[in-house]
Design a protein around this motif. Structure first.
Motif, PDB file in Angstrom:
ATOM      1  N   GLY A 300      20.192   4.583  -2.774  1.00  0.00           N
ATOM      2  CA  GLY A 300      20.085   5.795  -1.780  1.00  0.00           C
ATOM      3  C   GLY A 300      18.909   6.617  -1.960  1.00  0.00           C
ATOM      4  O   GLY A 300      18.672   7.665  -1.190  1.00  0.00           O
ATOM      5  N   MET A 303      16.648   7.157   1.202  1.00  0.00           N
ATOM      6  CA  MET A 303      17.542   8.088   2.396  1.00  0.00           C
ATOM      7  C   MET A 303      17.377   9.435   2.055  1.00  0.00           C
ATOM      8  O   MET A 303      18.114  10.336   3.018  1.00  0.00           O
ATOM      9  CB  MET A 303      19.155   7.519   2.225  1.00  0.00           C
ATOM     10  N   VAL A 304      16.513  10.062   0.991  1.00  0.00           N
ATOM     11  CA  VAL A 304      16.483  11.575   0.929  1.00  0.00           C
ATOM     12  C   VAL A 304      14.986  11.640   1.226  1.00  0.00           C
ATOM     13  O   VAL A 304      14.225  10.663   0.810  1.00  0.00           O
ATOM     14  CB  VAL A 304      17.065  12.160  -0.120  1.00  0.00           C
ATOM     15  N   ASN A 357      17.533  15.955   3.733  1.00  0.00           N
ATOM     16  CA  ASN A 357      17.700  14.751   4.293  1.00  0.00           C
ATOM     17  C   ASN A 357      17.001  13.993   5.089  1.00  0.00           C
ATOM     18  O   ASN A 357      15.725  14.379   5.061  1.00  0.00           O
ATOM     19  CB  ASN A 357      19.281  14.942   5.234  1.00  0.00           C
ATOM     20  N   TYR A 358      17.346  12.877   5.198  1.00  0.00           N
ATOM     21  CA  TYR A 358      16.368  11.606   5.790  1.00  0.00           C
ATOM     22  C   TYR A 358      15.671  12.174   7.180  1.00  0.00           C
ATOM     23  O   TYR A 358      14.479  12.268   7.419  1.00  0.00           O
ATOM     24  CB  TYR A 358      16.706  10.407   6.052  1.00  0.00           C
ATOM     25  N   ASP A 359      16.348  13.120   7.687  1.00  0.00           N
ATOM     26  CA  ASP A 359      15.846  13.801   9.155  1.00  0.00           C
ATOM     27  C   ASP A 359      15.473  15.167   8.774  1.00  0.00           C
ATOM     28  O   ASP A 359      15.015  16.013   9.639  1.00  0.00           O
ATOM     29  CB  ASP A 359      16.888  13.775  10.137  1.00  0.00           C
TER      30      ASP A 359
ATOM     31  N   VAL B 304      24.238  11.026   0.751  1.00  0.00           N
ATOM     32  CA  VAL B 304      24.603   9.862   1.188  1.00  0.00           C
ATOM     33  C   VAL B 304      26.080   9.647   1.294  1.00  0.00           C
ATOM     34  O   VAL B 304      26.914  10.176   0.680  1.00  0.00           O
ATOM     35  CB  VAL B 304      23.877   8.751   0.534  1.00  0.00           C
ATOM     36  N   VAL B 356      25.321   4.778   3.967  1.00  0.00           N
ATOM     37  CA  VAL B 356      24.908   5.599   5.110  1.00  0.00           C
ATOM     38  C   VAL B 356      24.370   6.799   5.094  1.00  0.00           C
ATOM     39  O   VAL B 356      24.690   7.410   3.827  1.00  0.00           O
ATOM     40  CB  VAL B 356      25.845   5.408   6.435  1.00  0.00           C
ATOM     41  N   ASN B 357      23.610   7.543   5.781  1.00  0.00           N
ATOM     42  CA  ASN B 357      23.170   8.763   5.752  1.00  0.00           C
ATOM     43  C   ASN B 357      24.328   9.839   5.650  1.00  0.00           C
ATOM     44  O   ASN B 357      25.643   9.381   6.165  1.00  0.00           O
ATOM     45  CB  ASN B 357      22.114   9.143   6.681  1.00  0.00           C
ATOM     46  N   TYR B 358      24.043  11.116   5.437  1.00  0.00           N
ATOM     47  CA  TYR B 358      25.132  12.057   5.553  1.00  0.00           C
ATOM     48  C   TYR B 358      25.720  12.127   6.822  1.00  0.00           C
ATOM     49  O   TYR B 358      26.935  12.573   6.987  1.00  0.00           O
ATOM     50  CB  TYR B 358      24.450  13.591   5.157  1.00  0.00           C
ATOM     51  N   ASP B 359      24.976  11.705   7.859  1.00  0.00           N
ATOM     52  CA  ASP B 359      25.489  12.009   9.349  1.00  0.00           C
ATOM     53  C   ASP B 359      26.187  10.425   9.921  1.00  0.00           C
ATOM     54  O   ASP B 359      26.332  10.397  10.947  1.00  0.00           O
ATOM     55  CB  ASP B 359      24.544  12.480  10.107  1.00  0.00           C
ATOM     56  N   THR B 361      24.372   7.896   9.940  1.00  0.00           N
ATOM     57  CA  THR B 361      23.734   6.615  10.571  1.00  0.00           C
ATOM     58  C   THR B 361      23.162   5.798   9.288  1.00  0.00           C
ATOM     59  O   THR B 361      23.474   6.265   8.189  1.00  0.00           O
ATOM     60  CB  THR B 361      22.187   7.635  11.180  1.00  0.00           C
TER      61      THR B 361
END
Lengths: 393, 393
Positions: A300, A303-304, A357-359, B304, B356-359, B361
């Motif tokens: 993971g 993903m951050v 987060n990734y976004d 995550v 998966v990501n926090y949201d 995705t």
């Protein structure tokens, strides 16, 4: 010419009016000495355990600021305050330090800290060198020498360590990039010993480029000591973009001091290459962890996004731009500066978020941890200011 | 009555037509024996290293399916195939297994695996018990006994281990919830030895409830062996929701076998409480890691979401609903089922995404890793089917 003064002014304000006061006000443990590491978004301590590596990083940063054009007596006082705490945890028999202690400085774990125990010598050595520069007190120079000697010994030992017939002895890039930085810091601060520091610095220019793997087009974290690359297992394919960027500006600082033109000629292209593979073109920002062959990272950590990756990228871009004038590098600086300011900088409380987060959205928003303290961000702000001051002349 | 048949049909299709064939086709290493662990989204192997714990989990799952109403000869063949590989890695002197090997089965690291070396006995014991049930071959029963004995010894040793004066000896919940599951599996499969397995099962009903911390309103991963709770450091405050849910259905299965009414009366409320603190009401799904006092988790594992948390939550909700009829539990099942199906299930290739990501995705979409294999998902699908078949009667 770009508006360097806007950057300088903004970075100075961030460093001097937001970041430094945050740590000076919230992290100092007046009861036990030393600095709290784990701070939430507002600066409240959520765990009083202390990482000694983080203590030394605080000492380094406060001492370096004292030695800068932004000098304040308070900074030297805090550096000494941190040094005193660390010194109490020092083992007289081997000059080593524990990895973690409780608030009072009692080691939390038995043992001598293994590899982390070795890495502490880098942060301690840099901190003591800056303290020597600040005060001229011989005891700081002596401890810098002790750390340098212990670090070289620990590094050598780690390279002869083969975990099994299937794991050849590996060399870690982290060891050499940090050695480069330690040597440069010691030399700048007047801590040389029989030309040993200079010799070690020169050696890093030989070894560090070997961590670039042409087949993958990436910098690797570790390679077999006897040469070649291992790409068949995820264990050998870890890419940590923050280390890649950090390596670049460490090399520039070291090579400028040593007058190594060959390294200086190569770094700007390396830096551009690192931006190519670490930039997240879809979501913005830079990746935190990667696989050298872009295979899945399964814990993971891809993903951050991490604050320090972006701090080191600012430095790599700024330093590489200064020595090359390549406008693509200024463009990379601008992109990271813009994304970091928008996503890592907390508009409501000082200091930057540790992870987003990734976004780019914020999760728990911690400001300090056993790996985040008064270090990467202020170091990036301060050194970027130096770059742009030089360019603005 | 709810439409249980829709769930049963959908879960059967997922288990038998998508998940099981994926592993049977993509993970089997016909050259070396055993199963590949690291599979990308499409099922391509990206690292041939093998976790022996994962090997045993495959053996368990294939053997359990062979013992089910979905029995196929192929499943027993694959279980034996995996057993043969594991058996080759077994140390004759102490009956232990290495943690990781290369594709051919040579241990990757020296040493006996420490705590993970102990945990392997749970997976190996369950696998051998199911193999004994499938074949009646005494050697499988003998190995289940050996694993059970070794596990109890390792567990006892770990509890007397104090890492320093500041770390009291700690008891881990993971040890006892897995012991509960191991004992129940062995008893169901006909592996009892002088009432020792039954006695160990009863013991887990005494110990497991002590991991619920009323002050925090959370289940903790570890508590001091001599009682009480430690909440002052992040190190003691880890909450792993997947373990919380897994504990619940392990307890129900064990308590039903042992006829422990008191445990059965308490689990449904515990399950509801766990859903209360683990449900992400903002972004959907369940949190992966948490802090017992909701302080920041600083390694990003709260950012995550993990497939197995959701698999275990489905099981906890379904089992608790079956024994209580509490409609709130069916509602929780529905929520997790819906979110999991939408975010973890890959519409294009079989098997679910690992993280998966926090949201919700998808990032890299890996399907297998050194901690994800043919285990949590098929186990959840199969056991949920059993629950709803019982309810549909």
């Amino acid at each position: 010419m770009h508006d360097y003064n806007e950057i300088i002014g903004r970075y100075e304000d961030e460093l001097l009016n937001r970041v430094t006061p945050f740590w000076a006000e919230r992290a100092v443990d007046r009861e036990n000495g030393g600095f709290f590491n784990s701070l939430d978004r507002e600066g409240n301590c959520f765990d009083t355990a202390k990482s000694i590596a983080m203590q030394w990083r605080n000492v380094y940063m406060f001492a370096a600021l004292y030695n800068s054009e932004y000098s304040k007596d308070e900074y030297l006082e805090l550096a000494r305050f941190g040094f005193d705490f660390c010194w109490r945890t020092r083992r007289p028999d081997d000059g080593g330090y524990p990895a973690m202690t409780n608030a009072a400085g009692t080691p939390l774990m038995p043992g001598r800290g293994g590899f982390m125990g070795t890495m502490i010598f880098v942060y301690a050595g840099c901190a003591c060198a800056e303290l020597f520069r600040a005060t001229g007190e011989e005891r700081f120079r002596e401890e810098a020498r002790s750390c340098f000697t212990n670090y070289l010994a620990g590094l050598k030992e780690s390279e002869h360590f083969s975990r099994s017939e299937l794991f050849p002895p590996m060399r870690r890039r982290g060891c050499y990039m940090h050695l480069c930085h330690l040597c440069r810091t010691m030399l700048v601060c007047g801590c040389e010993f029989d030309d040993k520091v200079r010799t070690a610095l020169e050696m890093t220019f030989e070894i560090i480029p070997r961590f670039y793997c042409p087949e993958a087009g990436r910098w690797l974290e570790s390679v077999p000591t006897d040469g070649g690359f291992r790409l068949e297992s995820s264990l050998f394919r870890t890419v940590i973009p923050g280390h890649d960027f950090e390596t670049m500006w460490f090399l520039i600082q070291g090579a400028e001091l040593a007058g190594n033109r060959e390294i200086l000629d190569r770094v700007p292209e390396w830096t551009l290459r690192i931006f190519d593979y670490t930039t997240d073109r879809k979501n913005g920002g830079l990746f935190y962890y990667m696989d050298a062959l872009d295979k899945p990272v399964w814990d993971g950590r891809d993903m951050v996004k991490g604050w320090w990756t972006h701090n080191e990228a600012l430095l790599a871009a700024a330093f590489s731009y200064r020595i090359s004038g390549d406008e693509r590098l200024f463009e990379r600086f601008r992109e990271v500066d813009e994304w970091s300011w928008r996503h890592f900088r907390d508009p409501d409380y000082p200091e930057w978020f540790g992870l987003v987060n990734y976004d780019g959205t914020v999760s728990n928003g911690f400001k300090g941890s056993p790996s985040k303290t008064f270090f990467h961000l202020p170091r990036a702000l301060y050194n970027c200011i130096q770059v742009f001051k030089a360019l603005a002349k």
